[in-house]
Each structure stands twice: as structure tokens, then as C-alpha cells.
Design a protein around this motif. Structure first.
Motif, short mmCIF file in Angstrom:
data_model
loop_
_atom_site.label_atom_id
_atom_site.label_comp_id
_atom_site.label_asym_id
_atom_site.label_seq_id
_atom_site.Cartn_x
_atom_site.Cartn_y
_atom_site.Cartn_z
N VAL A 106 5.19 46.30 109.41
CA VAL A 106 5.60 44.95 109.82
C VAL A 106 4.39 44.13 110.24
CG1 VAL A 106 6.96 43.61 111.47
CG2 VAL A 106 7.86 45.76 110.57
N TYR A 107 4.32 42.91 109.73
CA TYR A 107 3.27 41.97 110.10
C TYR A 107 3.93 40.74 110.75
CZ TYR A 107 0.00 44.67 107.28
OH TYR A 107 -0.79 45.68 106.77
N GLU A 108 3.33 40.27 111.82
CA GLU A 108 3.84 39.09 112.51
C GLU A 108 2.78 37.99 112.50
OE1 GLU A 108 6.84 41.01 115.86
OE2 GLU A 108 4.84 40.31 116.46
N VAL A 109 3.25 36.76 112.27
CA VAL A 109 2.36 35.61 112.39
C VAL A 109 2.97 34.67 113.41
CG1 VAL A 109 3.45 34.46 110.40
CG2 VAL A 109 1.21 33.71 111.22
N GLU A 110 2.18 34.34 114.43
CA GLU A 110 2.62 33.43 115.48
C GLU A 110 1.91 32.09 115.30
OE1 GLU A 110 2.43 32.85 120.33
OE2 GLU A 110 1.98 34.81 119.45
N ILE A 111 2.71 31.05 115.17
CA ILE A 111 2.17 29.70 115.01
C ILE A 111 2.46 28.94 116.30
CG2 ILE A 111 2.25 27.57 113.65
CD1 ILE A 111 3.32 29.28 111.34
N SER A 112 1.42 28.52 116.99
CA SER A 112 1.61 27.88 118.29
C SER A 112 0.80 26.59 118.38
CB SER A 112 1.21 28.83 119.42
OG SER A 112 -0.15 29.21 119.29
N ASP A 113 1.33 25.70 119.22
CA ASP A 113 0.60 24.47 119.56
C ASP A 113 0.79 24.24 121.05
OD1 ASP A 113 3.17 23.42 119.85
OD2 ASP A 113 3.15 22.51 117.86
N SER A 114 0.50 23.05 121.52
CA SER A 114 0.58 22.77 122.95
C SER A 114 2.01 22.74 123.47
CB SER A 114 -0.10 21.43 123.25
OG SER A 114 0.51 20.38 122.52
N ARG A 115 2.99 22.66 122.57
CA ARG A 115 4.38 22.53 123.00
C ARG A 115 5.23 23.76 122.75
NH1 ARG A 115 5.77 17.36 119.60
NH2 ARG A 115 4.54 18.64 118.17
N SER A 116 4.95 24.51 121.70
CA SER A 116 5.83 25.61 121.34
C SER A 116 5.08 26.64 120.49
CB SER A 116 7.05 25.09 120.57
OG SER A 116 6.62 24.50 119.35
N SER A 117 5.76 27.75 120.27
CA SER A 117 5.23 28.78 119.36
C SER A 117 6.39 29.44 118.65
CB SER A 117 4.40 29.81 120.13
OG SER A 117 5.23 30.55 121.00
N THR A 118 6.16 29.81 117.40
CA THR A 118 7.20 30.44 116.59
C THR A 118 6.59 31.64 115.88
OG1 THR A 118 8.22 28.28 116.22
CG2 THR A 118 8.92 30.09 114.79
N THR A 119 7.35 32.71 115.81
CA THR A 119 6.86 33.94 115.19
C THR A 119 7.67 34.23 113.92
OG1 THR A 119 6.20 34.87 117.32
CG2 THR A 119 6.48 36.42 115.50
N TYR A 120 6.95 34.54 112.85
CA TYR A 120 7.57 34.93 111.58
C TYR A 120 7.13 36.36 111.26
CZ TYR A 120 8.13 29.86 111.13
OH TYR A 120 8.44 28.54 111.36
N ARG A 121 8.01 37.09 110.58
CA ARG A 121 7.74 38.50 110.29
C ARG A 121 7.81 38.80 108.80
NH1 ARG A 121 10.72 38.57 115.07
NH2 ARG A 121 9.61 39.52 116.84
N PHE A 122 6.99 39.77 108.41
CA PHE A 122 6.96 40.27 107.03
C PHE A 122 7.03 41.79 107.07
CE2 PHE A 122 4.71 36.31 107.25
CZ PHE A 122 5.02 35.62 106.10
#
Length: 205
Positions: A106-122
Motif C-alpha cells: 500500500v502506498y499513500e499520498v497526502e496532499i496538504s495546504d494551509s487549510r486541509s489535507s487529503t490522503t489517497y491510497r494505492f
């Protein structure tokens, strides 16, 4: 009522600020061992305040990150990924080169900025070409057969040398014992080519 609506909207946006979300969707990726695979981030372009972080395993160790300007690979990166990772500085997509079965998982990518973050998985599955496996098995059998042939040939040469040496001593010493006489009886009158044929037939029977 008109004044209450803007206040309600402001409260909703305030509650969303700083939220951290995990997507339920898990993308499955299959790749043949030895090939390269790219795990695509959902971004078309990284914005100024965004950061992309890739991890191996659920909440696992960081393996790469980028902010669209600088790509960073940790100094303590797992040896399995050494010199195999490449980040797209524009989208944050991760490419794993010359992939092996040990890279499956499993690989996770977390995309974040000053307001929020979201994680996607492969979920990455690495499979081995059965034709390559058969080829490796055939190669091993060939190597073993070649080694056996070499050892057999060396053994034959050693026995011929021993018999030739024995015959030489028999010719020089007329007082040989019964054992030498027996050897001489069987091999003393044979030519070396005939000895080779007899010994080769014996060891390859």
C-alpha cells in the motif's frame, strides 16, 4: 433570515478549515517485475502552498515529498527504494523504477495546504512473468549439467593419468606386486584412447 444565512455559511467554512480527510477509494495497480510504474496524484499542477508526501504502508514511513519546487528523498530511505524513486515536480506523481516483488503493498499520498489535507491510497501488486521463471530454471539445470560434465571429464583425465603412471612403473619394475599385475593385465596393453573410451563408458552408464 437573510442575516442568518451568511453567518451559517461562515460557520460552515470555519468548520472545514484545517480538515484532514481520507478518501475511501483505493486504486489497484498491477505491474510486471522489472518494469516501472507511476502512481498518479489527482493534481494537474501543484499550487504554491501545497505539499505532496508519499508513504509506503498505511501511516508508514515517508519515502518522498515535494512542494512543486523542491523534491526531497529522505536520507534514511529504506534500502528497497534506494535509487528507484522519481517525483514529478509538477503533479507530485511518484514513479517506482525497476520494481521488484518486495515493493508490493500500500502506498499513500497526502496532499496538504494551509487549510486541509487529503490522503489517497494505492495498492500495488507486482507479478513475475512465468516465462522468465521457466527460463531461470532452465538456466540453472544447464549450469548444473555443464558443471557435472566438467567434473566427470576431470575425473576421467585423473584416472587415465593414474593408469598411465601405473603402467610406466610396471614396465620399469619387474618385481611389481599382485595388485599392479592385475592392473597391468587389464590396462597394460591398452592404448590411452582405448582407456578413455572404457572409462567414459563406465562413468556415463
Amino acid at each position: 433570515m437573510k442575516m442568518f444565512l451568511p453567518v451559517l455559511l461562515c460557520l460552515c467554512f470555519w468548520r472545514l478549515d484545517g480538515v484532514c480527510a481520507d478518501t475511501d477509494e483505493v486504486k489497484s495497480v498491477s505491474v510486471m517485475e522489472g518494469d516501472s510504474v507511476t502512481l498518479n496524484s489527482p493534481l494537474t499542477e501543484i499550487q504554491r502552498d501545497e505539499e505532496i508526501m508519499w508513504r509506503f504502508g498505511t501511516n508508514g514511513p515517508l519515502i518522498a515529498k515535494t512542494d512543486g519546487v523542491k523534491n526531497t528523498i529522505p536520507d534514511d530511505l529504506d534500502e528497497r527504494f534506494r535509487d528507484r524513486l522519481k517525483l514529478d515536480w509538477k503533479t507530485g506523481s511518484l514513479t517506482i523504477m525497476n520494481i521488484r516483488t518486495e515493493h508490493a503493498g500500500v502506498y499513500e499520498v497526502e496532499i496538504s495546504d494551509s487549510r486541509s489535507s487529503t490522503t489517497y491510497r494505492f495498492t500495488v501488486t507486482v507479478y513475475v512473468d512465468p516465462h522468465i521463471s521457466s527460463g531461470h530454471a532452465s538456466l540453472i539445470v544447464t549450469i548444473i549439467a555443464a558443471a557435472a560434465a566438467i567434473v566427470g571429464s576431470l575425473l576421467i583425465v585423473a584416472v587415465i593419468g593414474m593408469l598411465c603412471n601405473c603402467r610406466k612403473h610396471i614396465d620399469e619394475d619387474q618385481n611389481h606386486d599382485q595388485t599392479d599385475a592385475t592392473l597391468y593385465k587389464h590396462f597394460g596393453q591398452m592404448k590411452e584412447s582405448e582407456m578413455t573410451e572404457v572409462i567414459y563408458t563406465y562413468f556415463t552408464f
